[in-house]
Motif scaffolding. Sequence first.
Motif, PDB file in Angstrom:
ATOM      1  N   GLY A   7       0.826  -1.201   0.000  1.00 32.19           N
ATOM      2  CA  GLY A   7       0.000   0.000   0.000  1.00 32.19           C
ATOM      3  C   GLY A   7       0.859   1.249   0.000  1.00 32.19           C
ATOM      4  N   SER A   8       0.282   2.336   0.450  1.00 33.88           N
ATOM      5  CA  SER A   8       0.975   3.627   0.401  1.00 33.88           C
ATOM      6  C   SER A   8       1.625   3.975   1.737  1.00 33.88           C
ATOM      7  CB  SER A   8      -0.015   4.739   0.022  1.00 33.88           C
ATOM      8  OG  SER A   8      -1.074   4.804   0.956  1.00 33.88           O
ATOM      9  N   VAL A   9       2.813   4.524   1.643  1.00 36.06           N
ATOM     10  CA  VAL A   9       3.470   5.214   2.754  1.00 36.06           C
ATOM     11  C   VAL A   9       3.595   6.656   2.294  1.00 36.06           C
ATOM     12  CG1 VAL A   9       5.572   5.439   4.120  1.00 36.06           C
ATOM     13  CG2 VAL A   9       4.679   3.162   3.571  1.00 36.06           C
ATOM     14  N   ALA A  10       3.108   7.590   3.085  1.00 35.36           N
ATOM     15  CA  ALA A  10       2.878   8.933   2.538  1.00 35.36           C
ATOM     16  C   ALA A  10       3.092  10.021   3.578  1.00 35.36           C
ATOM     17  CB  ALA A  10       1.448   9.011   1.997  1.00 35.36           C
ATOM     18  N   VAL A  48       6.311   2.513  -1.743  1.00 34.91           N
ATOM     19  CA  VAL A  48       7.293   3.355  -2.410  1.00 34.91           C
ATOM     20  C   VAL A  48       7.232   4.765  -1.830  1.00 34.91           C
ATOM     21  CG1 VAL A  48       5.687   3.963  -4.281  1.00 34.91           C
ATOM     22  CG2 VAL A  48       8.162   4.162  -4.664  1.00 34.91           C
ATOM     23  N   VAL A  49       8.401   5.365  -1.630  1.00 36.22           N
ATOM     24  CA  VAL A  49       8.494   6.749  -1.173  1.00 36.22           C
ATOM     25  C   VAL A  49       9.559   7.453  -2.004  1.00 36.22           C
ATOM     26  CG1 VAL A  49       7.763   6.277   1.203  1.00 36.22           C
ATOM     27  CG2 VAL A  49      10.203   6.145   0.618  1.00 36.22           C
ATOM     28  N   GLY A  50       9.595   8.773  -1.914  1.00 37.49           N
ATOM     29  CA  GLY A  50      10.645   9.549  -2.555  1.00 37.49           C
ATOM     30  C   GLY A  50      11.830   9.714  -1.615  1.00 37.49           C
ATOM     31  N   ASP A  51      12.888  10.342  -2.127  1.00 35.74           N
ATOM     32  CA  ASP A  51      14.056  10.539  -1.265  1.00 35.74           C
ATOM     33  C   ASP A  51      13.866  11.694  -0.289  1.00 35.74           C
ATOM     34  OD1 ASP A  51      14.342  12.705  -2.950  1.00 35.74           O
ATOM     35  OD2 ASP A  51      16.220  12.032  -3.861  1.00 35.74           O
ATOM     36  N   THR A  79       7.523  11.940  -2.251  1.00 33.83           N
ATOM     37  CA  THR A  79       6.579  11.010  -1.643  1.00 33.83           C
ATOM     38  C   THR A  79       5.141  11.465  -1.872  1.00 33.83           C
ATOM     39  OG1 THR A  79       8.231  10.488   0.050  1.00 33.83           O
ATOM     40  CG2 THR A  79       5.932   9.959   0.588  1.00 33.83           C
ATOM     41  N   PHE A  80       4.236  10.503  -2.002  1.00 35.35           N
ATOM     42  CA  PHE A  80       2.806  10.781  -2.106  1.00 35.35           C
ATOM     43  C   PHE A  80       2.373  11.705  -0.960  1.00 35.35           C
ATOM     44  CE2 PHE A  80      -1.576   9.327  -0.879  1.00 35.35           C
ATOM     45  CZ  PHE A  80      -2.253   9.873  -1.962  1.00 35.35           C
ATOM     46  N   PHE A  81       1.533  12.711  -1.298  1.00 33.87           N
ATOM     47  CA  PHE A  81       1.101  13.691  -0.299  1.00 33.87           C
ATOM     48  C   PHE A  81      -0.404  13.917  -0.409  1.00 33.87           C
ATOM     49  CE2 PHE A  81       0.041  18.214   0.512  1.00 33.87           C
ATOM     50  CZ  PHE A  81       0.290  18.256   1.873  1.00 33.87           C
ATOM     51  N   TRP A  82      -1.065  13.911   0.730  1.00 34.46           N
ATOM     52  CA  TRP A  82      -2.498  14.203   0.788  1.00 34.46           C
ATOM     53  C   TRP A  82      -2.757  15.215   1.904  1.00 34.46           C
ATOM     54  CZ3 TRP A  82      -6.110  13.419   4.792  1.00 34.46           C
ATOM     55  CH2 TRP A  82      -7.449  13.671   4.429  1.00 34.46           C
ATOM     56  N   LEU A 100       0.246  12.860  -6.260  1.00 34.74           N
ATOM     57  CA  LEU A 100       0.518  11.426  -6.400  1.00 34.74           C
ATOM     58  C   LEU A 100       2.009  11.121  -6.332  1.00 34.74           C
ATOM     59  CD1 LEU A 100      -1.994  10.394  -9.200  1.00 34.74           C
ATOM     60  CD2 LEU A 100      -2.133   9.869  -6.761  1.00 34.74           C
ATOM     61  N   ASN A 101       2.807  11.940  -6.992  1.00 37.64           N
ATOM     62  CA  ASN A 101       4.263  11.778  -6.991  1.00 37.64           C
ATOM     63  C   ASN A 101       4.657  10.326  -7.293  1.00 37.64           C
ATOM     64  OD1 ASN A 101       4.498  14.538  -6.434  1.00 37.64           O
ATOM     65  ND2 ASN A 101       4.357  14.205  -4.236  1.00 37.64           N
ATOM     66  N   VAL A 102       5.382   9.654  -6.380  1.00 33.84           N
ATOM     67  CA  VAL A 102       5.896   8.314  -6.672  1.00 33.84           C
ATOM     68  C   VAL A 102       4.782   7.275  -6.839  1.00 33.84           C
ATOM     69  CG1 VAL A 102       8.155   8.624  -5.604  1.00 33.84           C
ATOM     70  CG2 VAL A 102       6.214   7.877  -4.196  1.00 33.84           C
ATOM     71  N   MET A 103       3.592   7.529  -6.294  1.00 33.65           N
ATOM     72  CA  MET A 103       2.511   6.554  -6.403  1.00 33.65           C
ATOM     73  C   MET A 103       1.966   6.466  -7.824  1.00 33.65           C
ATOM     74  SD  MET A 103       1.930   4.771  -3.732  1.00 33.65           S
ATOM     75  CE  MET A 103       0.312   4.088  -4.125  1.00 33.65           C
TER      76      MET A 103
END
Length: 304
Positions: A7-10, A48-51, A79-82, A100-103
């Motif tokens: 799933g998402s890590v955000a 998945v996350v960004g650096d 990284t995904f941001f909400w 959405l970025n990396v997602m």
Amino acid sequence: MSLLTVGSVAFDALETPFGKTDKIIGGAATYITLSASYFVTKNKLVAVVGDDFPQEMIELLQGHGVDTEGLQIKKGEKTFFWSGKYHNDMNSRDTVEVQLNVMEGFDPLIPASYQDCQYLMLGNTAPSIQKTVLERIEKRPKLVMLDTMNFWMDIAMDDLKDVLKLVDVLTINDEEARILSGDYSLRRAAKTIMAMGPKTLIIKKGEHGALLFQGNNLFYCPALPLEEVFDPTGAGDTFAGGFIGYLASTDDISFDNMKRAIVYGSAMASFCVEKFGADRIVGLTQEEITARVQEFVSLANFQI
């Protein structure tokens, strides 16, 4: 028994009637794995996350025993941001911003060491991603559980129905159950949805508890009336983590044990809403969890 969560890590930024936060750790897989960590020791994560994602946040997950070998870190990406704002009733919210970025291009890679998972939790992501995970697992787990939402029903209903044929347990809220089934009656809706594939259905009703359906069996778990609710973000994912984490820890997927798992999941969710983000479900003690579960038992236990 080992549990794999995909799933998402955000990052989340939240505003409720009780205050607001800047970027804090969020995402479905974050809440699921943190919640499940109180029940299982083999707790594996694919996300998945960004650096831009802080190392200390990864260490927080690892400190809870989460295996992060499957956590991809994309160099040069975000990284995904909400960002969301809750209304006064805390049941409705507005999405302020989504990045959405990396997602957007998430390709769930399953490490070889994860291939022996007995329990699989497919967190709320695109149905196409969820199906890809199932295709990449070499041996079908003992139990596959899936969470989804109305967004995917609006834009990817055919894909969702396709993946529902492949799962054992589906968890959605009451609004989503009505959308998916086309029926207002939750009992009729449950029969329609279970005919799509899942043998077991959990319908979450927020502050009104949760319903568990399996065949002709039905169980209702009330929600615990709390003095303060600061932030409902992640409560459903925390519930799912507690539910499947308890099942994995007992390695018993009978309906009777699922009833117990619903109570444990509800107890974990009740902690989640007491603080912003995942703050309350970090560093819980087993004594706190046991006491909270007993509150649920006392709430629903009566004789006539």
